[in-house]
Structure formats: C-alpha cells, structure tokens
Motif scaffolding. Sequence first.
Motif, PDB file in Angstrom:
ATOM      1  N   UNK A 383      -4.567   6.307  45.025  1.00  0.00           N
ATOM      2  CA  UNK A 383      -4.848   7.563  44.343  1.00  0.00           C
ATOM      3  C   UNK A 383      -3.551   8.331  44.062  1.00  0.00           C
ATOM      4  N   UNK A 384      -2.662   8.385  45.043  1.00  0.00           N
ATOM      5  CA  UNK A 384      -1.407   9.126  44.862  1.00  0.00           C
ATOM      6  C   UNK A 384      -0.523   8.468  43.810  1.00  0.00           C
ATOM      7  N   UNK A 385      -0.514   7.150  43.790  1.00  0.00           N
ATOM      8  CA  UNK A 385       0.290   6.443  42.791  1.00  0.00           C
ATOM      9  C   UNK A 385      -0.204   6.754  41.381  1.00  0.00           C
ATOM     10  N   UNK A 386      -1.521   6.714  41.196  1.00  0.00           N
ATOM     11  CA  UNK A 386      -2.077   7.016  39.870  1.00  0.00           C
ATOM     12  C   UNK A 386      -1.831   8.475  39.506  1.00  0.00           C
ATOM     13  N   UNK A 387      -1.975   9.360  40.488  1.00  0.00           N
ATOM     14  CA  UNK A 387      -1.738  10.781  40.217  1.00  0.00           C
ATOM     15  C   UNK A 387      -0.307  11.017  39.780  1.00  0.00           C
ATOM     16  N   UNK A 388       0.647  10.338  40.401  1.00  0.00           N
ATOM     17  CA  UNK A 388       2.055  10.540  40.041  1.00  0.00           C
ATOM     18  C   UNK A 388       2.334  10.122  38.607  1.00  0.00           C
ATOM     19  N   UNK A 389       1.577   9.127  38.124  1.00  0.00           N
ATOM     20  CA  UNK A 389       1.806   8.658  36.748  1.00  0.00           C
ATOM     21  C   UNK A 389       1.152   9.560  35.705  1.00  0.00           C
ATOM     22  N   UNK A 390       0.295  10.490  36.137  1.00  0.00           N
ATOM     23  CA  UNK A 390      -0.458  11.316  35.185  1.00  0.00           C
ATOM     24  C   UNK A 390       0.030  12.754  35.083  1.00  0.00           C
ATOM     25  N   UNK A 391       0.931  13.163  35.976  1.00  0.00           N
ATOM     26  CA  UNK A 391       1.358  14.556  35.933  1.00  0.00           C
ATOM     27  C   UNK A 391       2.559  14.739  35.004  1.00  0.00           C
ATOM     28  N   UNK A 392       2.579  15.868  34.311  1.00  0.00           N
ATOM     29  CA  UNK A 392       3.683  16.189  33.402  1.00  0.00           C
ATOM     30  C   UNK A 392       4.864  16.800  34.155  1.00  0.00           C
ATOM     31  N   UNK A 393       4.571  17.424  35.280  1.00  0.00           N
ATOM     32  CA  UNK A 393       5.588  18.124  36.050  1.00  0.00           C
ATOM     33  C   UNK A 393       6.466  17.110  36.793  1.00  0.00           C
TER      34      UNK A 393
END
Length: 908
Positions: A383-393
């Motif tokens: 989940x964290x890996x996917x989240x890191x790829x989706x954030x603009x910040x």
Amino acid sequence: MYLVGRKAERQALDDLLAAVREGTSSTLVVTGEAGIGKTALLDHVADQASGLLVTRVAGIDSEMEFAFAALHQLCAPMAERLDRIPKPQRDALRTTFGEREGPAPDPFLVGLAVLSLLSEAAAQRPVLVLVDDQQWLDLASAQVLTFVARRLVAESVGMVFATRVVGGLAGLPELTVSPLRDEESHALLATVLDGPLDPRVRDRILAEAHGNPLALVEFSRSLRSEELAGGFGAPGAPLSHSLEGTFRRQVEALPAATRRLLALAAADPAGDPSLLWSAAELLGLATEAAEPAIESGLAEIGTRVRFRHPLIRATAYRSVPLSDRRRIHGALAAVTDEAVDPDRRAWHLGHAAVGPDDTVADELERSAGRVQARGGITAAAAFLERASSLTLDRHRRCDLAIAAASAKAQAGMLDGAREMLAVAEAEPLSDRQRAQADLARAELAYVTRRGNDAAPLMLSAARRLEAIDGTLARDTYLAALSAAVFAGRLAADGDVLEVSEAASAATRALSDPRPADLLLDGLATQHSAGFDKGLPAVHEALRIYGHRMTAEQELRWMWLANVAAARVWDMDRLTSLAQRHVQLARETGALSQLPLALSSYISVLLFRGQMAEASAQIDELRSLVEAMGETMTPYGAISLAAMRGDKAKLLSLTDTTIRDATRRGEGVGLTVAAWANALLHNGFGDYWDAMNEGLYATAYRGDCTSSGWALVELVEAAARSGEADVAADALERLSEMTAPSATDWGLGVEARSRALLSDGATAEHLYRDAIERFTRAGMRPDLGRSHLLYGEWLRRQRRRVDARYHLRSAHEIFEALGMAAFADRARRELSATGEKARSRAPQAAVRELTAQEAQVARLARAGLSNPEIGARLFISARTVQYHLGKVFTKLGIRSRSQLDSALSDADG
C-alpha cells in the motif's frame, strides 16, 4: 481425470490420511510444474477424507498483497472453537482478522494460535488442511501455515501443500509429481477425446505436452475435430503450443464483452458474484456476456467466481488493454463497501488511478496503517509503495517511499526495500528524511546479517536527528549502541566507543530523563569517560527501569538494561530484569523478543547454578529459534557446555559460532566463544590455553559483559601459568569495574582473583571473603570455584585437614551442578590430601528421555498446564500430553506428582 496413473502419489496421500485417522499428524508438500496434476491430487485426498473436517485454501496471485487472506479462509470453518484456545492466542488471531483492536500481534503468536485452533478442532474429529498454489499465498498466511506444519506431532491433523516452488517449505516431507509416461498420456487422451485421433496428431500432442496432464487436455481442446482427425495445423507451421499460449488463444477467441467480464472477474480475488455483477452493470456489461466463458469451461460464476486454472485468471486479466483494467478497478472500488472493506476498496482505487492522485494516496496510506496494526507488514509495504507513486508532493513521496522501504525490510523483502530507498533518494531529502532513510538502511542491514553494518547507519541517523527530534535521536543512539554491542570487535565503523562518544552529549541537561535516557547516558559515559563516571546514571536507570513505562517501552530497551546490569555486576537486578523480560515477552505475545530475553535469563540461571532450569530454557530457546526459522548464536548452550566441561560439545558450538559470527560481523560471538573456552580450560587445569583465550576475549575494550567475565578467567589462568604481570594487569582492569560496583558478585570475583596474587594472611582473608559473598549472593558455581581455589592454596600451605573441607565442599557443589571438569579437578586435589571423593550418576531412565520429553517433564513438574507448556514450546496441548505419556512410561511413574522425585537425581 488427471489421475491416470499416479499410483505412488495416491498411495502417499492415502498413507497420510491413515496416519491422521490413527491420531498422529502428517504433512506432505506436493510439488511440480503448472498443470502436472497437483490440484487433482488434492481433489483425490479430499474425496477420500470421509469423517474428517476438510478445510481448503488456495493462493491467488492477485491476492498476495492482502495480509492473512488465506488464513481467514482456513480458520472460518473452526471459528466456533476459537474460545477454547488461550486468551493471548485468541486475541492475536482476532486482531489479525480485524475483529478487535490492539497492538500488532507477533506473527509467531498467530502461528501458535492457529496450531491450537487446529488441535482443538481435531479433538472433535480429525482435520485435513489442503493448501493449493501455496506459492501464491499472501506472505503472512504462508509463514503461519509453514510454522504450523513444522510443529504438528500428535494432533490428528493432516496438511497437504501443493506448490510449484518448495521455498520455505524445505525440509518437510516432499512428493514430486513427475510427468506422465507415454502409455499414461495415451490413456488420458483416450478419456478426453470422443472422435477419431490421427496417430501423427497424437504423437505431436504428446511431444508438446511433455507428460503434463493439463497440457494434454488443453492442447486437445484447442484443436477442431478435423484437425484432430487429420493434421496438426498447417504443414511446416512452427510449434508454439504452451499452456499460457493455449489459454491465451481460448480467451482471445471470446467476444470482446466476455473478455472484459472475465478480466473483471480476475481483477477481484474475493470471487464475490454480487460485486462482479454490480461492477459489470457500471461498466455496461450484460449478464449474457458470461455465457461464452461458462460454455467454454474457462470459468464458473455461481455462488463463487472460479477459474478453471489460475493461469486462466492471469491470462484473462492481461487480455484487455491497461485502460480497460483501470476502468475495471474503478468500478470495483465504486461497488466495494468502504465501511466493510476499506482496504480492498483502496487497493482497487490505487490500480484505477491514471496519474498522480493525492486523495487515493491518502486512502492507501490509511490502509497501510490498518493492515500493519493487524500484523500485515507485507500488505502495508504494498500500500505504501503504491501511495508513494501516486502523490504529487515530492516531500511526501519520499516519506512514503522510506516507510515502504522500512516495511519491506521488516518483511524480509530485501530487494524491494533497496528499490524503495533508491526511489526516495532520487529526490532531495530533508535532514529528517535522510535520517529516516539511514534508519531504514540500518534496519535492512540488521535484518540481513545482524552484524556490523547497522551501527554506523544508526549513528549517522542519530546525529542528524539531534537538531530535529531529541527524543528520537536518543532512542536512535540507544539502537546504535545495541547494534554496536553485537558488532563488537568486528565493527569497522560505529563501534561501541565511537557511538558512546557521539552520544555522550545527547542526554546532558535533561530536566526529567527517562529510564532510557539514563541508560544511554550511563553506558555511553562508562565507555567514553570511565566506568565509575557513568555508574551513577546506570544505577539510577536500573533502579527506575519499568516505572511508569508501558510494556512496549520496557521491552524495547530491556535487553540493553540486562547488559547494563551484568556490566555493573548487579546479579539481583539482572535476575529481576531477565525474569521480567521473559514474562513480558510471553504475556504480550512479543515472541520475536523472546530469544534475547531467554538468553539473558539463561545467563542468570547458569551463574546461580540452576543448571537443570538453564538446560530446559536452552532447549526451549532452540525450539523457539527453529520454529521461527531463524538462526541465532547459541550463547546459552555455549556457556552451559563450558561450565559442564563438555569439551567436544563446546568445540562444535564454538567452531560454528566463530564461522557464522565472522560472516555476519557479530563480534560479540567471538568474545563469548573465547570466554567459554577460557572457562573450560581453567576447569581442566589447562592454564596456558585458558590464558591465550582470555587474552583474546579481553583485547577489545568495547565488549560489555563477557569480556569482563573473561578477565576473571584470565587472572586465574595467568597466575597459574606464572605470568604475574599479565594476571596483575587483568586484575587491575577487573577491579576498575568491580570495586565501584560494590556488589557481592563483583567484590566476590575481585577478592578471589586478588587472592591468587597474594600470600599469607592476605590471601586467606580474600578467599574467605569471596566464599562469604558468593554464599550470600546464592551463586553456587562461583562459590564452588572459591572453595576449590582456597582448598588448593591450603594444600600447598600443607594444611591438609583444612584443605579437605574446602575441596570436599567444592567437589560436592560441582558434582551436584554437573560441572564435570571442575569436579574432576577438585577430586584430584582431594585425592592429593589423602581423601577419596565419591561420584554419582543420574538415573538411567532419566537419560533415556529425549530433549523434548525432558523439556515437557520439567515444565510439568513446575506446575504448568498442558496449554501453557505448549505455548512455551510452540507445540499443541495434545502434543504435550503425547510427550508426557512417553515420559511417564520411561520413568515408570503414573502422575505429574511423581515427576519431582523422578527428575531430582538428574537435576542435582
């Protein structure tokens, strides 16, 4: 139909069922390539398991990111038995399944809970667990099921794993499913084909299938009747048949709407038809689209959505463009109830996102927190890996990538952890992020080797954190100090002295220091400024350690508190801390903490002369480490072998320890091995060898405990070897610690050591002082050694009558404790005074007990119930009863009340 032939395989499974029906447990790992017939063999054993409770799970590649998904399937049929297993285990399992809130359960406690649950279910009727496609289980479930399989003995439970790759199941009984022979392949083709089959076509099918039953069936299905009757494709056409290719052609032959519906079914591993049809409606797919897939036999859509073979699922999912797959996941997210299954919804949202989406990244991060709280560290990492790829910040992307790296390191996904760290470090990092990345790298190094790589990274992180977060910086210095203690003499950078010097200013001017702060201050000051300078802080840390601390806070630094207590020669505080460490680890289910806790407690037991209890704890520690599938330097076993004078055993243990510790960079293992050898050689009177080992053990000033113990051995060995200068130097170093510590243990070893270098009344006074202190402290091995040295001195003073009393006392103590080398040395000295010593042998019946039987017997004698013994030894209560039955038979007794007298002779 795939069981044409397979006589040997069916017999092996029938034997497993017979064993389970007779009351024992049995495990079998069925291996082979895709389509070889593993699932058919599981079907066979399920059909033959009349009267058994059969529970079946299957790994799904798309479900590997959902923690404990397979375990939930496994336990569901036995849920009504959950209240019958011990509360800590029950709570761990319910937390894992999200049924209660609480700290993340220790994975080994979850494994023990499943073992207990299976045992309870088997008390009603035998249980058969079938695990298909084990290679695709989620990691958390795979670890638990492997743990259970290794601990089954007498529970009437059978486990059959079907897998393509043995992996973590190595060592379990294995059955390899081989390709069919030609005659068996002919027979299988005859059962699946009704029409004519051209011999040339048959031969080419057989050649391409290579004896794979599924390939034989699927290749035959992929050909039209006219092709079967007279040819195999166009003349000269290349042969490109494979299972994947065959399934791809079958899926591609379907209408576009059917392919999209199959891709939708493949995208959601839950197999819930209501979700499927709700999502299909959003996508504009009519129910009629399912008919071609059902008619072709590729999938079933009834009460569950099932594919004929896992390869079909994967093929169906990839058969539509990426844009379609994203829309499919979007539809599944829309119809998944956020309140009921927020994590699956977040997972679908993550796969539906076309580009950066901070809202979805938020959802994924929250899901990571939830699954990590249930012990699903692998799912959290995904989940964290996917989240890191989706954030603009960019700043947040680094935070998430570092968190993902840390989670992957904890889960043992080492390459994935390195990849996520590379993602984070590709961006400009703040000082805090750089420190966090260093910590993640240190964690990765520690998980990989637990050697000398971690401390320098932790030290770097701590230095960065000082200006950002003082509390976190001090905690990181403590972690660095702990890692440096393990690295010991093999530390290239970030050794104990360097960490101590760097940390010495971190706790100054704290108005209200925590016990952890005092522990850091004291240990760092002792190494950087002098033992006596840091002693007040260490004493205060030990005095208040545990006060107003949560169990989690206590456990975090308890091992280092044990090290500090041993370093200041405080046996009373070391005893209470070690006992508390073991108690907390067991009560809270923090079983990953238990190996170090038991190691500390074993040291206490050995120094106090409780050899039987120490031996039992060593056996328990060995069982624990084996159950966890880990390796650990056997410090307790090394110490016990040295005290017992078991030269062959110690040689074997230290050879392995030196090799493994050197490879890992775990320098403390080298020091412990040298101390143990010095102790052993002193026992035999081989003083020159003991001195050389002692010199090596004490050469590195950063060792915290065993090097101090080795100074005691070095003084005796050097004094008896005529090396007075070496002995005097060792005594001076020893007294720098023992004199300011002012404990009976420390002053006792100092007095005995000083007596070796003294004469006349001074020596006699020191020996008597040592005997008095060790008697008061209850430290029987040191008491015996003090009697021995005093008796030897008295004999050389020609005071034979006085010498006999002390040599006899020494011999009796060593005999009772099983310290054979020292006992023989005392016997020789006693014989020289004209008195013959008598030895005793343990009961033959006790010697016949296996290690596990002896463990069970001693714990039962201590008053533990069967479930409590099972929890200690990672076995079920029924297995405990099985072992007790053997113990009673071998000892010739009928009840637990007779265990005490039956074991007493062996225990001394």
